[in-house]
Structure formats: structure tokens, C-alpha cells
Design a protein around this motif. Structure first.
Motif, PDB file in Angstrom:
ATOM      1  N   ASP A  39      57.019 -42.394  24.507  1.00  5.74           N
ATOM      2  CA  ASP A  39      56.288 -41.171  24.833  1.00  5.74           C
ATOM      3  C   ASP A  39      57.244 -39.990  24.789  1.00  5.74           C
ATOM      4  O   ASP A  39      58.206 -39.925  25.563  1.00  5.74           O
ATOM      5  CB  ASP A  39      55.670 -41.299  26.223  1.00  5.74           C
ATOM      6  CG  ASP A  39      54.701 -40.164  26.544  1.00  5.74           C
ATOM      7  OD1 ASP A  39      54.805 -39.100  25.908  1.00  5.74           O
ATOM      8  OD2 ASP A  39      53.863 -40.341  27.444  1.00  5.74           O
ATOM      9  N   PRO A  40      57.028 -38.999  23.909  1.00  4.77           N
ATOM     10  CA  PRO A  40      57.953 -37.864  23.821  1.00  4.77           C
ATOM     11  C   PRO A  40      57.855 -36.921  25.006  1.00  4.77           C
ATOM     12  O   PRO A  40      58.751 -36.098  25.233  1.00  4.77           O
ATOM     13  CB  PRO A  40      57.518 -37.163  22.530  1.00  4.77           C
ATOM     14  CG  PRO A  40      56.070 -37.498  22.391  1.00  4.77           C
ATOM     15  CD  PRO A  40      55.935 -38.898  22.920  1.00  4.77           C
ATOM     16  N   ASN A  41      56.767 -37.022  25.769  1.00  2.00           N
ATOM     17  CA  ASN A  41      56.563 -36.158  26.937  1.00  2.00           C
ATOM     18  C   ASN A  41      56.721 -36.995  28.208  1.00  2.00           C
ATOM     19  O   ASN A  41      55.756 -37.352  28.874  1.00  2.00           O
ATOM     20  CB  ASN A  41      55.190 -35.505  26.873  1.00  2.00           C
ATOM     21  CG  ASN A  41      55.029 -34.650  25.624  1.00  2.00           C
ATOM     22  OD1 ASN A  41      55.736 -33.666  25.444  1.00  2.00           O
ATOM     23  ND2 ASN A  41      54.107 -35.038  24.756  1.00  2.00           N
ATOM     24  N   ALA A  42      57.970 -37.287  28.501  1.00  2.00           N
ATOM     25  CA  ALA A  42      58.277 -38.247  29.556  1.00  2.00           C
ATOM     26  C   ALA A  42      57.991 -37.696  30.944  1.00  2.00           C
ATOM     27  O   ALA A  42      58.115 -36.489  31.206  1.00  2.00           O
ATOM     28  CB  ALA A  42      59.738 -38.665  29.458  1.00  2.00           C
ATOM     29  N   ILE A  43      57.640 -38.611  31.842  1.00  2.00           N
ATOM     30  CA  ILE A  43      57.463 -38.279  33.258  1.00  2.00           C
ATOM     31  C   ILE A  43      58.477 -39.080  34.061  1.00  2.00           C
ATOM     32  O   ILE A  43      58.516 -40.311  33.986  1.00  2.00           O
ATOM     33  CB  ILE A  43      56.038 -38.615  33.742  1.00  2.00           C
ATOM     34  CG1 ILE A  43      55.000 -37.780  32.960  1.00  2.00           C
ATOM     35  CG2 ILE A  43      55.909 -38.348  35.241  1.00  2.00           C
ATOM     36  CD1 ILE A  43      53.564 -38.139  33.308  1.00  2.00           C
ATOM     37  N   TYR A  44      59.293 -38.360  34.831  1.00  2.00           N
ATOM     38  CA  TYR A  44      60.268 -38.983  35.722  1.00  2.00           C
ATOM     39  C   TYR A  44      59.976 -38.566  37.156  1.00  2.00           C
ATOM     40  O   TYR A  44      59.603 -37.407  37.423  1.00  2.00           O
ATOM     41  CB  TYR A  44      61.695 -38.538  35.393  1.00  2.00           C
ATOM     42  CG  TYR A  44      62.225 -38.977  34.062  1.00  2.00           C
ATOM     43  CD1 TYR A  44      63.025 -40.116  33.944  1.00  2.00           C
ATOM     44  CD2 TYR A  44      61.961 -38.238  32.906  1.00  2.00           C
ATOM     45  CE1 TYR A  44      63.531 -40.512  32.705  1.00  2.00           C
ATOM     46  CE2 TYR A  44      62.458 -38.629  31.679  1.00  2.00           C
ATOM     47  CZ  TYR A  44      63.242 -39.761  31.582  1.00  2.00           C
ATOM     48  OH  TYR A  44      63.749 -40.153  30.362  1.00  2.00           O
ATOM     49  N   THR A  45      60.153 -39.494  38.079  1.00  2.00           N
ATOM     50  CA  THR A  45      60.168 -39.127  39.492  1.00  2.00           C
ATOM     51  C   THR A  45      61.618 -39.005  39.946  1.00  2.00           C
ATOM     52  O   THR A  45      62.512 -39.654  39.404  1.00  2.00           O
ATOM     53  CB  THR A  45      59.451 -40.169  40.367  1.00  2.00           C
ATOM     54  OG1 THR A  45      60.148 -41.423  40.287  1.00  2.00           O
ATOM     55  CG2 THR A  45      58.005 -40.339  39.934  1.00  2.00           C
ATOM     56  N   CYS A  46      61.820 -38.168  40.945  1.00  2.00           N
ATOM     57  CA  CYS A  46      63.154 -37.930  41.496  1.00  2.00           C
ATOM     58  C   CYS A  46      63.064 -38.039  43.010  1.00  2.00           C
ATOM     59  O   CYS A  46      62.108 -37.553  43.622  1.00  2.00           O
ATOM     60  CB  CYS A  46      63.650 -36.555  41.077  1.00  2.00           C
ATOM     61  SG  CYS A  46      65.248 -36.074  41.780  1.00  2.00           S
ATOM     62  N   SER A  47      64.044 -38.669  43.604  1.00  2.00           N
ATOM     63  CA  SER A  47      64.034 -38.866  45.058  1.00  2.00           C
ATOM     64  C   SER A  47      64.394 -37.608  45.828  1.00  2.00           C
ATOM     65  O   SER A  47      64.337 -37.601  47.060  1.00  2.00           O
ATOM     66  CB  SER A  47      65.006 -39.996  45.435  1.00  2.00           C
ATOM     67  OG  SER A  47      66.326 -39.668  45.020  1.00  2.00           O
ATOM     68  N   GLY A  48      64.756 -36.550  45.136  1.00  2.00           N
ATOM     69  CA  GLY A  48      65.198 -35.330  45.803  1.00  2.00           C
ATOM     70  C   GLY A  48      64.085 -34.334  46.064  1.00  2.00           C
ATOM     71  O   GLY A  48      62.890 -34.642  46.012  1.00  2.00           O
ATOM     72  N   ARG A  49      64.512 -33.102  46.300  1.00  2.00           N
ATOM     73  CA  ARG A  49      63.615 -31.994  46.586  1.00  2.00           C
ATOM     74  C   ARG A  49      63.360 -31.194  45.303  1.00  2.00           C
ATOM     75  O   ARG A  49      63.971 -31.455  44.279  1.00  2.00           O
ATOM     76  CB  ARG A  49      64.227 -31.123  47.680  1.00  2.00           C
ATOM     77  CG  ARG A  49      64.461 -31.876  48.995  1.00  2.00           C
ATOM     78  CD  ARG A  49      65.228 -31.010  49.984  1.00  2.00           C
ATOM     79  NE  ARG A  49      65.392 -31.652  51.290  1.00  2.00           N
ATOM     80  CZ  ARG A  49      66.389 -32.448  51.615  1.00  2.00           C
ATOM     81  NH1 ARG A  49      67.344 -32.727  50.722  1.00  2.00           N
ATOM     82  NH2 ARG A  49      66.465 -32.972  52.826  1.00  2.00           N
ATOM     83  N   PRO A  50      62.453 -30.203  45.352  1.00  2.00           N
ATOM     84  CA  PRO A  50      62.145 -29.456  44.129  1.00  2.00           C
ATOM     85  C   PRO A  50      63.363 -28.831  43.447  1.00  2.00           C
ATOM     86  O   PRO A  50      63.502 -28.923  42.215  1.00  2.00           O
ATOM     87  CB  PRO A  50      61.165 -28.390  44.625  1.00  2.00           C
ATOM     88  CG  PRO A  50      60.469 -29.050  45.768  1.00  2.00           C
ATOM     89  CD  PRO A  50      61.527 -29.854  46.452  1.00  2.00           C
ATOM     90  N   ALA A  51      64.242 -28.180  44.212  1.00  2.00           N
ATOM     91  CA  ALA A  51      65.432 -27.581  43.592  1.00  2.00           C
ATOM     92  C   ALA A  51      66.338 -28.657  42.991  1.00  2.00           C
ATOM     93  O   ALA A  51      66.981 -28.434  41.957  1.00  2.00           O
ATOM     94  CB  ALA A  51      66.202 -26.742  44.616  1.00  2.00           C
ATOM     95  N   ASP A  52      66.387 -29.834  43.627  1.00  2.00           N
ATOM     96  CA  ASP A  52      67.121 -30.964  43.031  1.00  2.00           C
ATOM     97  C   ASP A  52      66.536 -31.320  41.667  1.00  2.00           C
ATOM     98  O   ASP A  52      67.274 -31.601  40.710  1.00  2.00           O
ATOM     99  CB  ASP A  52      67.027 -32.204  43.930  1.00  2.00           C
ATOM    100  CG  ASP A  52      67.785 -32.075  45.228  1.00  2.00           C
ATOM    101  OD1 ASP A  52      68.874 -31.482  45.222  1.00  2.00           O
ATOM    102  OD2 ASP A  52      67.293 -32.599  46.241  1.00  2.00           O
ATOM    103  N   CYS A  53      65.212 -31.353  41.593  1.00  2.00           N
ATOM    104  CA  CYS A  53      64.554 -31.730  40.341  1.00  2.00           C
ATOM    105  C   CYS A  53      64.928 -30.765  39.225  1.00  2.00           C
ATOM    106  O   CYS A  53      65.162 -31.174  38.084  1.00  2.00           O
ATOM    107  CB  CYS A  53      63.042 -31.767  40.538  1.00  2.00           C
ATOM    108  SG  CYS A  53      62.461 -33.083  41.631  1.00  2.00           S
ATOM    109  N   THR A  54      64.986 -29.475  39.546  1.00  2.00           N
ATOM    110  CA  THR A  54      65.397 -28.498  38.546  1.00  2.00           C
ATOM    111  C   THR A  54      66.832 -28.747  38.106  1.00  2.00           C
ATOM    112  O   THR A  54      67.143 -28.745  36.906  1.00  2.00           O
ATOM    113  CB  THR A  54      65.254 -27.071  39.100  1.00  2.00           C
ATOM    114  OG1 THR A  54      63.879 -26.814  39.392  1.00  2.00           O
ATOM    115  CG2 THR A  54      65.749 -26.040  38.089  1.00  2.00           C
TER     116      THR A  54
END
Length: 273
Positions: A62-77
Motif C-alpha cells: 500500500d503506497p499510502n501507509a498507516i502507522y500508529t505511534c506510541s507517542g503524542r501528536p508532536a512526537d508523530c510529527t
């Protein structure tokens, strides 16, 4: 265009899914790096320890990948901008669409807004979207069902931002009305909320009390500034409000007004999906 998409409501938020679909439908490459659970009102907090965990939810093809991150929104950025090899370089960061509005003073608490601010700090174009739940008001907390009927227009705003000249350290905070009345968005400034309700502590034992959070339904909704030109005034009037904000939360200055007007013009009319 490669958009990094995140939020503070979590990877499974309907608002995130809605804007993701519209961006992909418009022909853009989208990588989601979003919190693995709700991180609302976490502001600009970042994780120092422990290490963050990334999990890919979509298949490798899938070229439009979805990842989850254990951090906060600024971490995700930060993860989205600085992680090597997992995805291409990011052109623009899109945060949202948030469940509920982010107006005035409340942007300082918002994880959605802070995710966009983090990108602007690093010189990347960024835009945050929030959705009014019901028409006519600007409640601090809105528990009604939310509809996402302006996502195609939101995608056009993203495109317009990506095409426009950069404005250093400035990102856009966009609030989408439940029922748009005007076909042209409005450049706005941050209004004010007035938090006046007092909190009564409840004693549970000697030296211990409970205190209700301000978001509790027991509190009267805080009043807000309704003057012309404010983001509050736009949304309660049924107008898309586009507010330029410096990454350190100061007003972006008079010169940013022309920049925002150009982006609004490039995006065209506000239309329902």
C-alpha cells in the motif's frame, strides 16, 4: 505531493480517515503517523523516554501507509519528518480533522494544533483542521456527532498551501463549520475564551480532595470573543476560518494576511462533499 497526516484523536478517528480519503482521491501520496490512542489536549508535549513504537497497519504494497505511534501528536510529527527509509520526504504536514473546534486560546491545549506547529518549527508547511460539531456555537466540549462534509475543500486548501510560497515558522489553523453559509473562506485571527467558573474541591480524606476537570459537563460553557475578524466569529457564522499562527503561538503578523488570502483564493469555493 506527499502529505504526512496525523492528529490527536488517534489513528482510528473518522476525521483523519475522511481527510486521508480526500487527499488520496485527489491523487496525492499520504503517510499516516498518528497516535495509537486518544491524545487530546496534550498540547506540545513530546516524549523523552522511553523509545517510541511504530506499527504499520497497512500492507507493504500500500503506497499510502498507516502507522500508529506510541507517542503524542508532536512526537508523530517528529517521527514523520525525521525517520529514515520508511517513507519519502514530506512536503506538507496535515493534522486532523479534529473532533471539535480549536479556536482562540484553546489552540494552546490542542494536540492537533501542536502537531502542525511542530512541523512549522522545522520549516515544513503545515495545516491543522478542526470540525464544528453542531451549527451556531463554539462550545469548549461538544459531545454531538460530527460530520465531515468539507474534506474535499480541505484537501484543496492543503494543495494551495503546498503550492504557495513558504511563510517562515507560520502554519494554518482551519476550523470547518458544521453548516457552511458562505462559499469563501475567511482569513481570521485568534479570539479569546474567558474561563471564569470556579472549582469546588471535594474532600475524600484528610489531606486529599478530588477536583473536577474544566471539561466536565457540570461547568458552564466559557464565553468567547465574537468580534468581527476572530476565528470564533467566522465559525459561528458558518464560515471556514483560516488563521495563520506563528509556531511559538504568537500572532503571525500583518504580512501573513496577504499570504492567507492567496491560499484561500487558490483553494476556490467552499463546497460540500
Amino acid at each position: 505531493m506527499h502529505a504526512l497526516l496525523t492528529n490527536d484523536d488517534g489513528f482510528d478517528s473518522p476525521g483523519l480517515s475522511a481527510i486521508r480519503h480526500s487527499l488520496i482521491e485527489a491523487g496525492h501520496h499520504v503517510t499516516v503517523v498518528a497516535p495509537d490512542g486518544n491524545r487530546s489536549a496534550t498540547s506540545h508535549a513530546v516524549t523523552i523516554r522511553p523509545e517510541l513504537t511504530l506499527k504499520r497497519l497497512t500492507g507493504l504494497g500500500d503506497p499510502n501507509a498507516i502507522y500508529t505511534c506510541s507517542g503524542r501528536p508532536a512526537d508523530c510529527t517528529r517521527v514523520g519528518l525525521f525517520t529514515e527509509s520508511l517513507w519519502p520526504e514530506v512536503d506538507v504536514v496535515v493534522s486532523g480533522i479534529n473532533i471539535g473546534i480549536n479556536l482562540g486560546d484553546d489552540v494552546n491545549m490542542s494536540g492537533t494544533v501542536s502537531a502542525a506547529a511542530e512541523a512549522a518549527l522545522h520549516g515544513v508547511k503545515a495545516i491543522a483542521f478542526s470540525q464544528q460539531g453542531t451549527a451556531g456555537g463554539a462550545p469548549f466540549i461538544n459531545h454531538s456527532d460530527h460530520e465531515y462534509r468539507l474534506t474535499r475543500y480541505a484537501a484543496r486548501l492543503v494543495e494551495a498551501l503546498e503550492e504557495a510560497d513558504a511563510f517562515e515558522r507560520v502554519f494554518l489553523n482551519v476550523n470547518l463549520p458544521h453548516e457552511p453559509i458562505e462559499t469563501t473562506a475567511r482569513a481570521t485571527r485568534l479570539g479569546r475564551r474567558y474561563y471564569k467558573a470556579r472549582v469546588s474541591p471535594v474532600r475524600v480524606s484528610a489531606g486529599e480532595w478530588t477536583v473536577a476537570p474544566y471539561a466536565s459537563a457540570d461547568f458552564p460553557d466559557p464565553p468567547y470573543e465574537k468580534d468581527d475578524g476572530t476565528d470564533f466569529n467566522a465559525v459561528i457564522s458558518g464560515v471556514v476560518g483560516v488563521t495563520p499562527i506563528d509556531a511559538d503561538r504568537r500572532p503571525a503578523g500583518h504580512d501573513s494576511g496577504t499570504w492567507v488570502e492567496d491560499i484561500i483564493a487558490r483553494a476556490g469555493d467552499v463546497t460540500l462533499d
